[in-house]
Design a protein around this motif. Structure first.
Motif, PDB file in Angstrom:
ATOM      1  N   HIS A  83      43.736  74.522 -12.533  1.00  0.00           N
ATOM      2  CA  HIS A  83      44.944  74.662 -11.959  1.00  0.00           C
ATOM      3  C   HIS A  83      44.807  75.156 -10.324  1.00  0.00           C
ATOM      4  CE1 HIS A  83      42.648  76.874 -15.965  1.00  0.00           C
ATOM      5  NE2 HIS A  83      44.491  76.854 -16.109  1.00  0.00           N
ATOM      6  N   THR A  84      44.390  73.853  -9.715  1.00  0.00           N
ATOM      7  CA  THR A  84      44.432  73.134  -8.405  1.00  0.00           C
ATOM      8  C   THR A  84      44.567  72.554  -8.187  1.00  0.00           C
ATOM      9  OG1 THR A  84      42.633  75.793  -7.625  1.00  0.00           O
ATOM     10  CG2 THR A  84      43.517  74.096  -6.195  1.00  0.00           C
ATOM     11  N   PRO A  85      45.876  71.953  -7.444  1.00  0.00           N
ATOM     12  CA  PRO A  85      46.403  70.676  -7.274  1.00  0.00           C
ATOM     13  C   PRO A  85      45.351  70.495  -5.886  1.00  0.00           C
ATOM     14  CG  PRO A  85      48.272  72.064  -7.203  1.00  0.00           C
ATOM     15  CD  PRO A  85      46.706  72.812  -7.012  1.00  0.00           C
ATOM     16  N   LEU A  86      44.678  69.029  -5.919  1.00  0.00           N
ATOM     17  CA  LEU A  86      43.614  68.507  -5.199  1.00  0.00           C
ATOM     18  C   LEU A  86      44.582  67.321  -4.346  1.00  0.00           C
ATOM     19  CD1 LEU A  86      40.931  67.700  -4.386  1.00  0.00           C
ATOM     20  CD2 LEU A  86      40.603  65.714  -5.719  1.00  0.00           C
ATOM     21  N   GLY A 109      54.582  65.736  -3.667  1.00  0.00           N
ATOM     22  CA  GLY A 109      54.931  66.175  -5.526  1.00  0.00           C
ATOM     23  C   GLY A 109      53.391  67.432  -5.153  1.00  0.00           C
ATOM     24  N   LEU A 110      53.603  68.379  -3.770  1.00  0.00           N
ATOM     25  CA  LEU A 110      52.775  69.619  -4.310  1.00  0.00           C
ATOM     26  C   LEU A 110      53.934  70.699  -4.611  1.00  0.00           C
ATOM     27  CD1 LEU A 110      50.190  70.542  -3.955  1.00  0.00           C
ATOM     28  CD2 LEU A 110      50.998  70.826  -0.961  1.00  0.00           C
ATOM     29  N   PRO A 111      53.615  71.627  -5.193  1.00  0.00           N
ATOM     30  CA  PRO A 111      54.703  72.571  -5.632  1.00  0.00           C
ATOM     31  C   PRO A 111      54.695  73.662  -4.525  1.00  0.00           C
ATOM     32  CG  PRO A 111      53.383  72.308  -7.496  1.00  0.00           C
ATOM     33  CD  PRO A 111      53.514  71.445  -6.428  1.00  0.00           C
ATOM     34  N   THR A 112      55.588  73.890  -3.721  1.00  0.00           N
ATOM     35  CA  THR A 112      56.101  75.183  -2.641  1.00  0.00           C
ATOM     36  C   THR A 112      55.187  76.425  -2.754  1.00  0.00           C
ATOM     37  OG1 THR A 112      58.514  74.427  -1.917  1.00  0.00           O
ATOM     38  CG2 THR A 112      57.437  76.227  -0.952  1.00  0.00           C
ATOM     39  N   GLY A 113      54.721  76.737  -1.760  1.00  0.00           N
ATOM     40  CA  GLY A 113      54.168  77.575  -1.890  1.00  0.00           C
ATOM     41  C   GLY A 113      52.150  78.017  -3.200  1.00  0.00           C
ATOM     42  N   ILE A 114      51.829  76.130  -3.744  1.00  0.00           N
ATOM     43  CA  ILE A 114      51.134  76.414  -3.773  1.00  0.00           C
ATOM     44  C   ILE A 114      49.771  75.433  -3.172  1.00  0.00           C
ATOM     45  CG2 ILE A 114      49.403  75.398  -5.921  1.00  0.00           C
ATOM     46  CD1 ILE A 114      51.376  77.144  -6.713  1.00  0.00           C
ATOM     47  N   PRO A 152      47.111  80.060   3.991  1.00  0.00           N
ATOM     48  CA  PRO A 152      46.597  80.637   4.666  1.00  0.00           C
ATOM     49  C   PRO A 152      44.837  81.241   3.744  1.00  0.00           C
ATOM     50  CG  PRO A 152      48.299  81.702   4.729  1.00  0.00           C
ATOM     51  CD  PRO A 152      48.998  80.827   3.831  1.00  0.00           C
ATOM     52  N   GLN A 153      45.630  81.205   2.414  1.00  0.00           N
ATOM     53  CA  GLN A 153      43.756  80.772   1.487  1.00  0.00           C
ATOM     54  C   GLN A 153      43.603  78.824   1.182  1.00  0.00           C
ATOM     55  OE1 GLN A 153      42.448  83.878   1.180  1.00  0.00           O
ATOM     56  NE2 GLN A 153      44.250  84.861   1.961  1.00  0.00           N
ATOM     57  N   VAL A 154      44.035  78.368   2.028  1.00  0.00           N
ATOM     58  CA  VAL A 154      43.585  77.147   1.457  1.00  0.00           C
ATOM     59  C   VAL A 154      42.093  76.725   1.730  1.00  0.00           C
ATOM     60  CG1 VAL A 154      43.737  75.884   3.866  1.00  0.00           C
ATOM     61  CG2 VAL A 154      43.960  74.395   1.920  1.00  0.00           C
ATOM     62  N   ARG A 155      41.524  75.649   0.565  1.00  0.00           N
ATOM     63  CA  ARG A 155      40.042  75.482   0.724  1.00  0.00           C
ATOM     64  C   ARG A 155      40.024  73.712   0.657  1.00  0.00           C
ATOM     65  NH1 ARG A 155      38.245  79.478  -3.288  1.00  0.00           N
ATOM     66  NH2 ARG A 155      40.163  79.441  -4.146  1.00  0.00           N
ATOM     67  N   PHE A 156      38.536  73.331   1.498  1.00  0.00           N
ATOM     68  CA  PHE A 156      38.257  71.947   1.390  1.00  0.00           C
ATOM     69  C   PHE A 156      37.039  71.623   0.982  1.00  0.00           C
ATOM     70  CE2 PHE A 156      41.338  72.537   5.896  1.00  0.00           C
ATOM     71  CZ  PHE A 156      41.877  71.551   6.095  1.00  0.00           C
ATOM     72  N   TRP A 157      37.069  70.611   1.136  1.00  0.00           N
ATOM     73  CA  TRP A 157      36.433  69.951  -0.012  1.00  0.00           C
ATOM     74  C   TRP A 157      35.099  69.690   1.466  1.00  0.00           C
ATOM     75  CZ3 TRP A 157      36.753  67.251  -5.081  1.00  0.00           C
ATOM     76  CH2 TRP A 157      35.048  66.531  -5.389  1.00  0.00           C
ATOM     77  N   HIS A 158      35.457  68.964   2.371  1.00  0.00           N
ATOM     78  CA  HIS A 158      34.856  68.973   3.367  1.00  0.00           C
ATOM     79  C   HIS A 158      35.641  69.920   4.191  1.00  0.00           C
ATOM     80  CE1 HIS A 158      34.185  65.177   1.587  1.00  0.00           C
ATOM     81  NE2 HIS A 158      32.325  65.347   1.825  1.00  0.00           N
ATOM     82  N   ASP A 159      34.545  70.925   5.076  1.00  0.00           N
ATOM     83  CA  ASP A 159      35.544  71.076   6.037  1.00  0.00           C
ATOM     84  C   ASP A 159      35.272  70.602   7.426  1.00  0.00           C
ATOM     85  OD1 ASP A 159      35.500  74.388   7.761  1.00  0.00           O
ATOM     86  OD2 ASP A 159      34.362  72.726   8.851  1.00  0.00           O
ATOM     87  N   PRO A 160      36.865  70.503   7.731  1.00  0.00           N
ATOM     88  CA  PRO A 160      36.808  69.398   9.432  1.00  0.00           C
ATOM     89  C   PRO A 160      35.695  69.354  10.271  1.00  0.00           C
ATOM     90  CG  PRO A 160      38.867  70.170   8.230  1.00  0.00           C
ATOM     91  CD  PRO A 160      38.077  71.223   7.480  1.00  0.00           C
ATOM     92  N   ALA A 161      35.570  70.186  10.560  1.00  0.00           N
ATOM     93  CA  ALA A 161      34.637  70.354  11.540  1.00  0.00           C
ATOM     94  C   ALA A 161      33.009  69.893  11.049  1.00  0.00           C
ATOM     95  CB  ALA A 161      34.462  71.985  12.086  1.00  0.00           C
ATOM     96  N   ASP A 162      32.868  69.843   9.856  1.00  0.00           N
ATOM     97  CA  ASP A 162      31.445  69.075   9.144  1.00  0.00           C
ATOM     98  C   ASP A 162      32.014  67.967   9.234  1.00  0.00           C
ATOM     99  OD1 ASP A 162      30.489  71.928   8.920  1.00  0.00           O
ATOM    100  OD2 ASP A 162      30.615  72.274   6.722  1.00  0.00           O
TER     101      ASP A 162
END
Length: 428
Positions: free
Chosen positions: A16-19, A67-72, A158-168
């Motif tokens: 349920h989460t766009p990549l 194509g990412l829906p607004t607000g997702i 604000p709740q975004v998550r990363f596959w790899h943290d950019p700092a990592d």
């Protein structure tokens, strides 16, 4: 029972989460991810090309165009920026003095790049496929892009998550910073010759080798990949004679900077002036120097292992059997399976466990291709390199799946329960 948060609770539900994939739109890696998601019944990734971000388009705008829906809020995965000269040139330009911004994600940022190009000069560079093109300025630019992506993603979602943290990613890319992270975490890494700040040139490297009685070392361009900027270097402690095994070469000029390049041919140099020039180049841009571990071998040929780890599990592995101390596959090394490598079950298990320990040192990131070597004298595994984009393993399967299928399946498994609850301290 006490509720313990799972280390995977940060990963959203894969179904349920766009990549959102920041990558080269037509690259082999992008196609592999697209195909794997479709085969598992998941939507195609939303692709934002690096070129768009480097042209100044804000991340959220590029994502909505794609194509990412607004607000997702998406799950953001960055893939390798290499093998695309336009992107390479733009990153060198982004690393120019005119774009200096504090360099929040750049390790050892107090060191200045040699022969820094202006933004205009960088954008006028022509493609020269084997040339090493301003690597420290390129890496500075890449770290600036990572920081911008991190900032813009947090502002947009604000709740975004990363596959790899950019700092990592920045830390994994910089072999000096990565070695420090792993060493502090208790992961087994080859002993450091000296702190990188002290290795200012050829004489400093040799002095450190004599002082530590470490007469065989690997010298690595701090942010190189694919054997780019590596020298297996040894000196005779009695005579001072030296041998440098490398793919590097140089054209030296009197009145302008030399040209340094990376061929696909490994050669051994004994001429001190040639060696001095190459080591000086590495030290100028940033060098990582570590003890040369005598690798386990197959039929007298040294080998190491690339181990893929994703979402807390070790998956695909390939053993690289080299013609020289540098075992990268594009240097005529032979690809064999772990079972064909001659390594014992105990050695393979130890290598896998050490790779898993690497990812525990990067808890904000989900996967990496990890190069592990085994000391032929002690059987001890050592981590040689950590590649955040190291999952392009061709013709290798695990549990019947290719690497991208397996990674997506792992994400589906760990993201299915977004509460990530553990019962009694044991994963449910």
């Amino acid at each position: 029972m006490q509720h313990v948060e799972s280390p995977f609770s940060r990963f959203p539900d894969a179904r349920h989460t766009p990549l959102l994939l920041i990558a080269h739109a037509d690259g082999e890696r992008t196609e592999g991810l697209r195909r794997s998601r479709l085969s598992l019944g998941l939507p195609e990734p939303i692709i934002v090309p690096y070129e768009q971000l480097l042209a100044g388009i804000p991340l959220h705008e590029a994502a909505e165009r794609a194509g990412l829906p607004t607000g997702i809020a998406p799950f953001i995965r960055l893939d390798a920026p290499g093998e695309h000269f336009g992107v390479e040139r733009a990153l060198i330009a982004l690393g120019s003095p005119q774009r200096d911004d504090g360099d929040a994600l750049l390790p050892l940022r107090e060191r200045r790049d040699p022969y820094r190009l202006s933004e205009q000069a960088a954008l006028s560079l022509g493609e020269q496929p084997v040339r090493l093109m301003h690597p420290s300025q390129w890496f500075r630019g890449f770290c600036r892009l990572l920081d911008r992506i991190r900032t813009e993603a947090a502002e947009a979602w604000p709740q975004v998550r990363f596959w790899h943290d950019p700092a990592d990613i920045a830390t994994m890319f910089d072999k000096r910073a990565c070695h420090r992270r792993l060493s502090a975490a208790g992961v087994k890494v080859p002993a450091l010759l000296a702190e990188p700040e002290t290795l200012t040139g050829y004489e400093a490297v040799r002095e450190a080798m004599f002082n530590k009685r470490m007469h065989r070392v690997f010298l690595k361009l701090a942010f190189g990949s694919g054997a780019s900027g590596i020298i297996a270097y040894q000196i005779n402690p009695r005579t001072g004679a030296e041998i440098a095994t490398t793919t590097m070469g140089a054209e030296v000029y009197v009145q302008r900077p030399g040209i340094f390049y990376n061929s696909k041919k490994v050669r051994s140099l004994t001429d001190s002036e040639q060696i001095r020039t190459l080591i000086g180049y590495l030290c100028g841009h940033g060098v990582h120097a570590e003890r040369w571990i005598p690798k386990a071998s197959l039929n007298g040929r040294p080998l190491d292992l690339r181990q893929l780890v994703a979402f807390g599990e070790a998956g695909h592995a390939v053993v690289r059997v080299g013609e020289s101390p540098i075992t990268n596959l594009h240097l005529r090394s032979q690809r064999v399976s772990p079972a064909e490598s001659g390594l014992s079950h105990e050695a393979l298990t130890a290598a896998k466990n050490e790779a898993l320990a690497v990812m525990r040192a990067f808890p904000a990131s989900s996967s990496a291709g990890i190069d592990v070597l085994t000391d032929r004298q002690t059987g001890q595994p050592y981590i040689a390199d950590v590649n955040p984009f190291g999952d392009l393993l061709r013709r290798v399967r695990h549990e019947g799946l290719d690497p991208y299928d397996w990674e997506m399946k792992r994400w589906m498994e760990v993201g299915a329960d977004t509460t990530g609850s553990l019962q009694g301290g044991t994963q449910a």
